[in-house]
Design a protein around this motif. Structure first.
Motif, mmCIF file in Angstrom:
data_model
loop_
_atom_site.group_PDB
_atom_site.id
_atom_site.type_symbol
_atom_site.label_atom_id
_atom_site.label_comp_id
_atom_site.label_asym_id
_atom_site.label_seq_id
_atom_site.Cartn_x
_atom_site.Cartn_y
_atom_site.Cartn_z
ATOM 1 N N GLU A 239 0.828 -1.207 0.000
ATOM 2 C CA GLU A 239 0.000 0.000 0.000
ATOM 3 C C GLU A 239 0.860 1.254 0.000
ATOM 4 O OE1 GLU A 239 -2.142 -3.156 2.527
ATOM 5 O OE2 GLU A 239 -0.115 -2.422 2.212
ATOM 6 N N VAL A 240 1.964 1.228 0.740
ATOM 7 C CA VAL A 240 2.859 2.379 0.812
ATOM 8 C C VAL A 240 3.538 2.600 -0.532
ATOM 9 C CG1 VAL A 240 4.957 3.292 1.900
ATOM 10 C CG2 VAL A 240 3.228 2.142 3.295
ATOM 11 N N ILE A 241 3.932 1.524 -1.172
ATOM 12 C CA ILE A 241 4.582 1.633 -2.488
ATOM 13 C C ILE A 241 3.624 2.241 -3.508
ATOM 14 C CG2 ILE A 241 5.591 0.326 -4.390
ATOM 15 C CD1 ILE A 241 6.609 -1.678 -2.299
ATOM 16 N N ARG A 242 2.366 1.769 -3.518
ATOM 17 C CA ARG A 242 1.382 2.319 -4.454
ATOM 18 C C ARG A 242 1.112 3.793 -4.166
ATOM 19 N NH1 ARG A 242 -1.233 -2.691 -3.562
ATOM 20 N NH2 ARG A 242 -2.695 -1.699 -2.126
ATOM 21 N N TYR A 243 0.999 4.119 -2.876
ATOM 22 C CA TYR A 243 0.762 5.513 -2.501
ATOM 23 C C TYR A 243 1.919 6.385 -2.962
ATOM 24 C CZ TYR A 243 0.385 9.677 0.420
ATOM 25 O OH TYR A 243 0.317 10.964 0.852
ATOM 26 N N ASP A 244 3.131 5.927 -2.799
ATOM 27 C CA ASP A 244 4.304 6.691 -3.208
ATOM 28 C C ASP A 244 4.286 6.943 -4.708
ATOM 29 O OD1 ASP A 244 7.167 7.603 -2.254
ATOM 30 O OD2 ASP A 244 7.491 6.469 -4.103
ATOM 31 N N GLU A 245 3.927 5.927 -5.483
ATOM 32 C CA GLU A 245 3.864 6.077 -6.939
ATOM 33 C C GLU A 245 2.796 7.098 -7.330
ATOM 34 O OE1 GLU A 245 3.118 2.109 -8.160
ATOM 35 O OE2 GLU A 245 5.238 1.493 -8.101
ATOM 36 N N ASN A 246 1.633 7.016 -6.698
ATOM 37 C CA ASN A 246 0.559 7.953 -7.010
ATOM 38 C C ASN A 246 0.899 9.364 -6.558
ATOM 39 O OD1 ASN A 246 -0.978 5.886 -8.123
ATOM 40 N ND2 ASN A 246 -2.035 5.448 -6.197
ATOM 41 N N LEU A 247 1.568 9.463 -5.417
ATOM 42 C CA LEU A 247 1.964 10.777 -4.907
ATOM 43 C C LEU A 247 2.926 11.456 -5.869
ATOM 44 C CD1 LEU A 247 1.798 12.754 -2.496
ATOM 45 C CD2 LEU A 247 3.782 11.576 -1.524
#
Length: 472
Positions: A239-247
């Motif tokens: 979830e953190v990895i996906r959030y980082d990519e979207n951010l």
């Protein structure tokens, strides 16, 4: 909609810039101008009835909405089981906390410091988690490692109003983490900080010492974290990895995506770190004990067996890097010139940690993991059976190292490093799973196995004597 990137004002707290919307007058005035404290702005923009705690809650709600937008879905998905956590014993006193995977150990960094990971996105709603027990579990985990240097990595994404602990809990936690926990903490990385973090900082500023505050490092993106740590070694929730990519995708002017990793360079002719035992043997005229291992062990045996905290303390990072560089260039190393016995100790641990394949090999990993299920009176025999399966070269190097660690343990009255303590700092550097680092629960059997090897060295290793083996 107009936006501002909030650099000024945030810089005084060490926070990176963050883009916020025009509807946040308080954040615009506090972060964009940087001329007044949050407390002063409250009296102007929010009135006397709004305090810092209320503002923190307000900002956390905004964070949650932003995270939902960036994630493209509800945050309920963060409650999915954490794949890195193996099945736990229902009788474990911390089962109800540990099963969420909130706290994890990711082995050592490149300089021998334990990495402790705290992931907010793994926290279930508050009514499903006893926060007092979470604090006890965190202390229980840290108690195993705080005698050595360690690093905390806090992933802030996923903290929301429904799962956050109370401010009184945070205050109690900080008070309970006394000098025992703080003195060997080398850095606290706060990943994906928000305005909520800055407000918390102001709330807790009276409690936080200047010395501790200097250890807090804020990083906006995982790419920035990679500048400090090997992220491949970290247990980063998906979830953190996906959030980082979207951010990254949402932020104009955000740092560019990291370039693809270039193909590995061929090793230098005298390379010592990051190459296989076979490579070292071929380049070392058939010497079975690698040069780094032989030189560090010889120095430590002669000069440092009684040094308190041997292998437990870290050393100056730049010095370690320079010595590695010198070794890789084939230049001689004189450890006496550095005046610090912990330097060769860190170099020795670093050598084994950077092997492409673990010294004890991945083939016996599952057998090591099952050592706890063996009856205690039969464990030494089982260790002997497992260690006999090592390839000849690995066995010779392992025997050389364990023989030396047994010598260190015999001086534990002076160096405070008994077999258990040595196992905690060495085990994860000798064996690890094929995919990713060992989890917190996988470390227990690894440490148990390593402790048995060290304490019962004579019983485990003397039944297999090879004609070309070398001992320290």
């Amino acid at each position: 909609m107009q936006t501002w990137t909030c650099w000024e004002g945030a810089a005084s707290q060490g926070l990176p810039g963050r883009t916020v919307g025009t509807d946040s007058k308080l954040i615009k005035s506090c972060f964009f101008t940087g001329k007044k404290t949050i407390e002063q702005q409250l009296s102007v923009t929010q009135g006397p009835d709004m305090n810092l705690e209320q503002l923190a809650e307000k900002e956390l709600c905004k964070d949650e909405e932003e995270q939902k937008i960036l994630s493209g879905a509800s945050l309920v998905s963060v409650l999915t089981p954490f794949a890195a956590v193996p099945p736990l014993d229902l009788r474990d006193p911390f089962f109800d906390v540990a099963r969420h995977g909130i706290v994890q150990i990711a082995g050592d960094d490149n300089y021998g410091r334990k990495l402790v990971i705290f992931s907010s996105c793994r926290m279930p709603p508050s009514h499903q988690l006893n926060h007092r027990k979470l604090l006890e579990y965190l202390k229980y985990t840290l108690d195993q490692y705080v005698e050595s240097d360690y690093i905390l990595v806090y992933f802030h994404y996923g903290l929301r109003s429904s799962n956050k602990p109370s401010l009184s809990w945070l205050q109690q936690a900080y008070k309970e983490f006394d000098r025992k926990y703080k003195k060997n903490l080398k850095a606290l990385y706060v990943v994906h900080p928000t305005n909520f973090i800055r407000i918390l900082w102001n709330i807790f500023k009276p409690l936080i010492s200047h010395k501790f505050g200097k250890k807090v490092i804020y990083v906006n993106y995982l790419s920035e974290l990679r500048e400090h740590l090997n992220c491949d070694q970290l247990l980063i929730p998906s979830e953190v990895i996906r959030y980082d990519e979207n951010l990254r995708a949402s932020q104009k002017g955000a740092p560019p995506r990291p370039a693809k990793t270039p193909p590995p360079r061929p090793p230098l002719p005298q390379q010592q770190f990051g190459v296989s035992l076979q490579y070292l043997r071929d380049k070392g005229n058939g010497d079975l004990i690698p040069l780094v291992v032989r030189q560090t062990v010889q120095f430590l045996k002669q000069k440092a067996l009684k040094t308190e905290g041997l292998f437990r303390r870290s050393a100056n990072i730049q010095v370690i890097k320079e010595i590695q560089k010198q070794y890789n260039l084939g230049k001689p190393i004189e450890f006496e010139e550095y005046g610090d016995e912990h330097i060769p100790a860190v170099i020795l641990k670093t050598f084994f940690r950077e092997l492409p394949q673990p010294l004890l090999t991945s083939q016996i990993y599952d057998q090591v993991q099952s050592i706890g299920s063996v009856e205690s009176s039969l464990r030494v025999t089982r260790c002997k059976q497992i260690i006999q399966k090592l390839p000849e070269h690995n066995y010779i190097v392992a025997k050389y190292l364990i023989c030396f660690l047994n010598m260190v343990s015999q001086e534990s009255i002076f160096n405070k490093m008994n077999p258990s303590n040595l196992a905690c700092v060495f085990g994860v550097n000798l064996i690890w799973p094929t995919n990713g680092p060992a989890t917190l629960h996988a470390l227990t059997p690894i440490n148990m196995f390593t402790e048995l090897l060290i304490e019962y060295y004579n019983q485990v290793f003397t039944s297999r004597i090879l004609p070309n083996e070398v001992l320290p």
